[in-house]
Design an enzyme around this catalytic site. Sequence first.
Site, PDB file in Angstrom:
ATOM      1  CG  ASP A 111      -2.261   0.727   0.916  1.00  0.00           C
ATOM      2  OD1 ASP A 111      -2.197   1.868   0.401  1.00  0.00           O
ATOM      3  OD2 ASP A 111      -3.332   0.178   1.196  1.00  0.00           O
ATOM      4  N   GLY A 134       4.244   1.526  -2.212  1.00  0.00           N
ATOM      5  CA  GLY A 134       4.290   1.834  -3.630  1.00  0.00           C
ATOM      6  C   GLY A 134       2.970   2.361  -4.147  1.00  0.00           C
ATOM      7  CG  ASP A 135       1.094   4.693  -7.899  1.00  0.00           C
ATOM      8  OD1 ASP A 135      -0.068   4.270  -7.790  1.00  0.00           O
ATOM      9  OD2 ASP A 135       1.409   5.627  -8.662  1.00  0.00           O
ATOM     10  CG  HIS A 158     -15.778  -0.014  -3.568  1.00  0.00           C
ATOM     11  ND1 HIS A 158     -16.672   0.116  -2.536  1.00  0.00           N
ATOM     12  CD2 HIS A 158     -14.546   0.208  -3.011  1.00  0.00           C
ATOM     13  CE1 HIS A 158     -16.040   0.410  -1.418  1.00  0.00           C
ATOM     14  NE2 HIS A 158     -14.750   0.468  -1.672  1.00  0.00           N
TER      15      HIS A 158
END
Length: 348
Positions: A214, A238-239, A258
Amino acid sequence: MTGTPGTPDPTPSDLNSHRSASPLHDLMYGHIHASALRAIVLHGIPDLLADGPLTAEDLAARSGTQAGPLRRVMRLLAMRGLFREAQDGTFALTGSGEVLRADVPGSQRAAVLLFTGEMFRRSADGLTGTLRTGQTGFDAAYAVPFFDHLGTEPDESRLFDTAMSSLTSGVNEQITRSYPFPDSGTVVDVAGGRGGLLREILTRFPGLRGVLFDRPETVAGHLLDTEELKGRWETEGGDIFAAVPRGGDVYLLKNILHDWPDEDCLRILTTVRRAMDAGTRLLVIDAVLPGDGTPHPAVALDIVMLMTLQGRERRAAEFEDLLTRSGFRLNRVLPTPALTSVIEAEAV
């Protein structure tokens, strides 16, 4: 004030004949109930009732509030089942109200403060404009995307992470009991927050290892550092739009898709697929709306997505379309006792 001139005063049974407000009135007064709940929680009233019932005067003296207004707000929330008002003038917590305390397992205090706070109030106020322009109320109010804002507001970011963890604490156990995880291998929890679900999985399946992925500031507050899980996990910041850890046997995306419109979901899924070998399983854990319009509690969550993130809740066919377009095959959808279902897919 008495009744209409020329008519008898109401009897006690008449006075009790208006107990049930209409659905319209419940909707009109919804923001009032939310504000009352926030005020009670901010003043620590549920915590003061941990050891038993107290009068409004006692509660006011201990919380630095005024007994008259406090009694009236407590009376309103008692009608909603959070407190119980006795004939002797004392108030007590109900089972539903217990989770408002800060010091209980599964506490919902952070969630209450998040969803009744400024970010969500302003976002909801913007729904009128959203219907006209399609822009989220949050973007209109803050001029930046939701998660970009959290990145610049450490206090709100911590509240968000804590609230998300508390909202899913019981859900994680239900998920692990509903899905047959393997006895061995590595589970990669992508955008897994503080690792509540991963901790539940590793605890229940001692042959598994885990990777929590995350934002760096989120994984820094992870929940995995327990004696029972020692040596079986690692964290990585990270991304999710750039790259995710490779080498996993099962990948998780819990309550992530979502948050995003379809084009961003495809970017996330494609990034995850690049890290996976063919045949590796992906579990998308999200609410799945019925395809026939049957009422579902996630319909309200869909509006939260509409007003904050441009995300949405989806039907099974919509998930299958996203998965197919990003290199996966949908295997099955497993319901759980929680709001969410487990959508099992396989990298092809």
